[in-house]
Design a protein around this motif. Structure first.
Motif, PDB file in Angstrom:
ATOM      1  N   ASN A 170     -11.743 -12.200 -70.172  1.00  0.00           N
ATOM      2  CA  ASN A 170     -10.441 -12.804 -70.508  1.00  0.00           C
ATOM      3  C   ASN A 170      -9.319 -11.776 -70.486  1.00  0.00           C
ATOM      4  O   ASN A 170      -8.387 -11.826 -71.286  1.00  0.00           O
ATOM      5  CB  ASN A 170     -10.499 -13.547 -71.845  1.00  0.00           C
ATOM      6  CG  ASN A 170     -10.872 -12.651 -73.021  1.00  0.00           C
ATOM      7  OD1 ASN A 170     -11.232 -11.492 -72.849  1.00  0.00           O
ATOM      8  ND2 ASN A 170     -10.795 -13.188 -74.224  1.00  0.00           N
ATOM      9  N   GLY A 171      -9.407 -10.869 -69.507  1.00  0.00           N
ATOM     10  CA  GLY A 171      -8.322  -9.923 -69.258  1.00  0.00           C
ATOM     11  C   GLY A 171      -7.430 -10.394 -68.124  1.00  0.00           C
ATOM     12  O   GLY A 171      -7.388 -11.585 -67.790  1.00  0.00           O
ATOM     13  N   ASN A 172      -6.736  -9.454 -67.496  1.00  0.00           N
ATOM     14  CA  ASN A 172      -5.816  -9.788 -66.400  1.00  0.00           C
ATOM     15  C   ASN A 172      -6.512 -10.520 -65.261  1.00  0.00           C
ATOM     16  O   ASN A 172      -6.033 -11.554 -64.779  1.00  0.00           O
ATOM     17  CB  ASN A 172      -5.171  -8.507 -65.847  1.00  0.00           C
ATOM     18  CG  ASN A 172      -4.350  -7.775 -66.879  1.00  0.00           C
ATOM     19  OD1 ASN A 172      -3.541  -8.372 -67.571  1.00  0.00           O
ATOM     20  ND2 ASN A 172      -4.551  -6.466 -66.971  1.00  0.00           N
ATOM     21  N   LEU A 173      -7.648  -9.967 -64.831  1.00  0.00           N
ATOM     22  CA  LEU A 173      -8.352 -10.543 -63.692  1.00  0.00           C
ATOM     23  C   LEU A 173      -8.897 -11.924 -64.021  1.00  0.00           C
ATOM     24  O   LEU A 173      -8.810 -12.851 -63.204  1.00  0.00           O
ATOM     25  CB  LEU A 173      -9.486  -9.600 -63.265  1.00  0.00           C
ATOM     26  CG  LEU A 173     -10.246  -9.948 -61.985  1.00  0.00           C
ATOM     27  CD1 LEU A 173      -9.301 -10.031 -60.799  1.00  0.00           C
ATOM     28  CD2 LEU A 173     -11.345  -8.918 -61.725  1.00  0.00           C
ATOM     29  N   SER A 303       3.956 -14.815 -66.251  1.00  0.00           N
ATOM     30  CA  SER A 303       4.903 -14.026 -67.042  1.00  0.00           C
ATOM     31  C   SER A 303       4.376 -13.757 -68.449  1.00  0.00           C
ATOM     32  O   SER A 303       4.767 -12.771 -69.094  1.00  0.00           O
ATOM     33  CB  SER A 303       6.260 -14.727 -67.117  1.00  0.00           C
ATOM     34  OG  SER A 303       6.181 -15.920 -67.890  1.00  0.00           O
ATOM     35  N   THR A 304       3.471 -14.608 -68.926  1.00  0.00           N
ATOM     36  CA  THR A 304       2.952 -14.437 -70.287  1.00  0.00           C
ATOM     37  C   THR A 304       1.992 -13.257 -70.394  1.00  0.00           C
ATOM     38  O   THR A 304       1.721 -12.788 -71.510  1.00  0.00           O
ATOM     39  CB  THR A 304       2.235 -15.710 -70.779  1.00  0.00           C
ATOM     40  OG1 THR A 304       1.053 -15.942 -69.998  1.00  0.00           O
ATOM     41  CG2 THR A 304       3.149 -16.917 -70.691  1.00  0.00           C
ATOM     42  N   ILE A 305       1.454 -12.791 -69.271  1.00  0.00           N
ATOM     43  CA  ILE A 305       0.525 -11.651 -69.356  1.00  0.00           C
ATOM     44  C   ILE A 305       1.209 -10.328 -69.022  1.00  0.00           C
ATOM     45  O   ILE A 305       0.536  -9.322 -68.792  1.00  0.00           O
ATOM     46  CB  ILE A 305      -0.732 -11.859 -68.486  1.00  0.00           C
ATOM     47  CG1 ILE A 305      -0.382 -11.974 -66.992  1.00  0.00           C
ATOM     48  CG2 ILE A 305      -1.530 -13.058 -68.961  1.00  0.00           C
ATOM     49  CD1 ILE A 305      -1.595 -11.855 -66.081  1.00  0.00           C
ATOM     50  N   ILE A 306       2.532 -10.335 -68.990  1.00  0.00           N
ATOM     51  CA  ILE A 306       3.274  -9.069 -68.914  1.00  0.00           C
ATOM     52  C   ILE A 306       3.479  -8.597 -70.348  1.00  0.00           C
ATOM     53  O   ILE A 306       4.346  -9.081 -71.068  1.00  0.00           O
ATOM     54  CB  ILE A 306       4.613  -9.237 -68.179  1.00  0.00           C
ATOM     55  CG1 ILE A 306       4.378  -9.679 -66.730  1.00  0.00           C
ATOM     56  CG2 ILE A 306       5.400  -7.925 -68.205  1.00  0.00           C
ATOM     57  CD1 ILE A 306       5.645 -10.006 -65.956  1.00  0.00           C
ATOM     58  N   SER A 307       2.631  -7.664 -70.783  1.00  0.00           N
ATOM     59  CA  SER A 307       2.675  -7.208 -72.170  1.00  0.00           C
ATOM     60  C   SER A 307       3.878  -6.314 -72.437  1.00  0.00           C
ATOM     61  O   SER A 307       4.437  -6.324 -73.532  1.00  0.00           O
ATOM     62  CB  SER A 307       1.390  -6.445 -72.512  1.00  0.00           C
ATOM     63  OG  SER A 307       0.272  -7.295 -72.470  1.00  0.00           O
ATOM     64  N   GLU A 308       4.273  -5.527 -71.431  1.00  0.00           N
ATOM     65  CA  GLU A 308       5.381  -4.595 -71.634  1.00  0.00           C
ATOM     66  C   GLU A 308       6.044  -4.272 -70.309  1.00  0.00           C
ATOM     67  O   GLU A 308       5.372  -4.131 -69.280  1.00  0.00           O
ATOM     68  CB  GLU A 308       4.875  -3.298 -72.282  1.00  0.00           C
ATOM     69  CG  GLU A 308       5.979  -2.290 -72.597  1.00  0.00           C
ATOM     70  CD  GLU A 308       5.462  -1.024 -73.263  1.00  0.00           C
ATOM     71  OE1 GLU A 308       6.291  -0.178 -73.657  1.00  0.00           O
ATOM     72  OE2 GLU A 308       4.228  -0.882 -73.394  1.00  0.00           O
ATOM     73  N   ASN A 328      -2.075  -1.952 -74.437  1.00  0.00           N
ATOM     74  CA  ASN A 328      -1.573  -3.297 -74.185  1.00  0.00           C
ATOM     75  C   ASN A 328      -2.704  -4.255 -73.843  1.00  0.00           C
ATOM     76  O   ASN A 328      -3.674  -3.875 -73.187  1.00  0.00           O
ATOM     77  CB  ASN A 328      -0.551  -3.279 -73.044  1.00  0.00           C
ATOM     78  CG  ASN A 328       0.774  -2.667 -73.478  1.00  0.00           C
ATOM     79  OD1 ASN A 328       1.116  -2.691 -74.650  1.00  0.00           O
ATOM     80  ND2 ASN A 328       1.515  -2.113 -72.528  1.00  0.00           N
ATOM     81  N   ASP A 329      -2.566  -5.501 -74.276  1.00  0.00           N
ATOM     82  CA  ASP A 329      -3.599  -6.503 -74.001  1.00  0.00           C
ATOM     83  C   ASP A 329      -3.681  -6.852 -72.522  1.00  0.00           C
ATOM     84  O   ASP A 329      -4.767  -7.043 -71.976  1.00  0.00           O
ATOM     85  CB  ASP A 329      -3.314  -7.789 -74.794  1.00  0.00           C
ATOM     86  CG  ASP A 329      -3.741  -7.678 -76.244  1.00  0.00           C
ATOM     87  OD1 ASP A 329      -4.578  -6.812 -76.553  1.00  0.00           O
ATOM     88  OD2 ASP A 329      -3.234  -8.453 -77.065  1.00  0.00           O
TER      89      ASP A 329
END
Length: 338
Positions: A170-173, A303-308, A328-329
């Motif tokens: 449940n990460g970026n990929l 856009s919600t997975i752009i942590s910073e 960062n998550d």
């Protein structure tokens, strides 16, 4: 033309090198605007690739996920300021059977030759694609194209029963894989399996989510995508083997630096297919651009997975981006203003 390349010369050491950028009648000069940090970049930055590999690869500019704007096109096909995504895989030959991202002769930016941490980049025109979405989201096109490559391979190789697809990781990929699969197979139940409970809230568009230590015993999937990587991929793959139906396919996407042990006895007993996937090519990028431009909610979810977002105007800012990324998550992106 004299260009500035920001090269990693040792773990956590970045140097400005002045290099000659050839200008010819074919290549398009692009100024990077947004860059995204990948786990592969972090392995180089922190030196975890190992001494031998680091010695072979460095010095080298990092980053293979980037978008930019055209600053010069000798043929005038692209207007100055056109937003384009830059494709990091650089094929040196064409094969009628093997995709260019798997050809051993292909070069890949930030893995043997300079990536996109430069003032400007000279790009072959077959390695740029214009886009019309927000650049800070479009910088995720490279990772989306990697998923697209895997999904297209899955479509060709997997059997027709696709009632349930499981995604481990449940990460970026895992997030982008789930998103692309839901758009590609809207009638299929997509289930995400992960280890970090707080991240599951981001996966609001999937059908179900489970922590890997709390999976119902009777749950089964027809096919699975492994998006874990590292040593943990061993646990993920073997858990997939336990929960997948006979003759299902396991799409392997997570990168591991060391070999992992797989329960081949059950692979054989269930008649499973393991599909290896890595990187992407022009067609995968093109389909990814089309996906983002067709579905506005895809960009909203991404856009919600752009942590910073780190504004980079100096080498110190680059270091801050890489250091912050470790905590960062999801994704750390750099707004390139240097």
């Amino acid at each position: 033309m004299i260009n500035q390349a920001y090269r990693l010369i040792a773990p956590k050491q970045i140097r400005t090198d002045f290099v000659d950028l050839p200008i010819d009648d074919e290549n398009v000069v692009v100024r990077p605007t947004y860059l995204s940090i990948c786990a592969a970049d972090q392995r180089y930055y922190t030196g975890s690739r190992g001494r031998v590999v680091m010695k072979q690869k460095l010095p080298m500019s990092l980053i293979h996920e980037a978008v930019g704007e055209v600053v010069y096109d000798p043929k005038g096909e692209y207007d100055v300021g056109t937003n384009v995504v830059m494709i990091p895989n650089t094929p040196m030959e064409k094969d009628d059977i093997i995709k260019e991202n798997y050809l051993r002769t292909s070069k890949f930016r930030a893995s043997g030759f300079d990536g996109f941490m430069q003032n400007v980049v000279s790009m072959r025109r077959d390695l740029i694609i214009p886009f019309h979405v927000e650049s800070r989201v479009a910088v995720l096109l490279e990772l989306t194209s990697v998923v697209m490559n895997a999904v297209e391979n899955f479509k060709l190789e997997a059997h027709e029963r696709k009632d349930v697809i499981g995604i481990w990781g449940n990460g970026n990929l895992g997030f982008i894989s789930a998103l692309v699969l839901k758009k590609s197979f809207p009638d299929t139940k997509v289930i995400v399996f992960g280890v970090e409970e707080h991240k599951m809230a981001y996966f609001s568009f999937v059908d179900e989510t489970y922590l890997i230590n709390n999976i119902p015993e009777d749950l089964r999937v027809d096919h699975a995508f492994e998006c874990v990587g590292g040593r943990a991929s061993e646990t993920a793959i073997n858990q997939i083997i336990d929960y997948i139906n006979p003759q299902g396919s396991i799409t392997l996407m997570g990168v591991s630096e060391k070999p992992v042990a797989i329960n081949t006895r059950m692979v054989l007993e269930k008649g499973l297919t393991l599909l290896g996937n890595s990187r992407s090519n022009y067609d995968d990028f093109k389909k990814s651009v089309e996906l983002m431009e067709k579905y506005s909610d895809v960009c909203e979810y991404l856009s919600t997975i752009i942590s910073e977002e780190v504004v980079v105007q100096s080498i110190e800012d680059m270091h801050r981006a890489f250091d912050d990324d470790l905590n960062n998550d999801f994704k750390t992106i750099m707004k390139w203003e240097i």
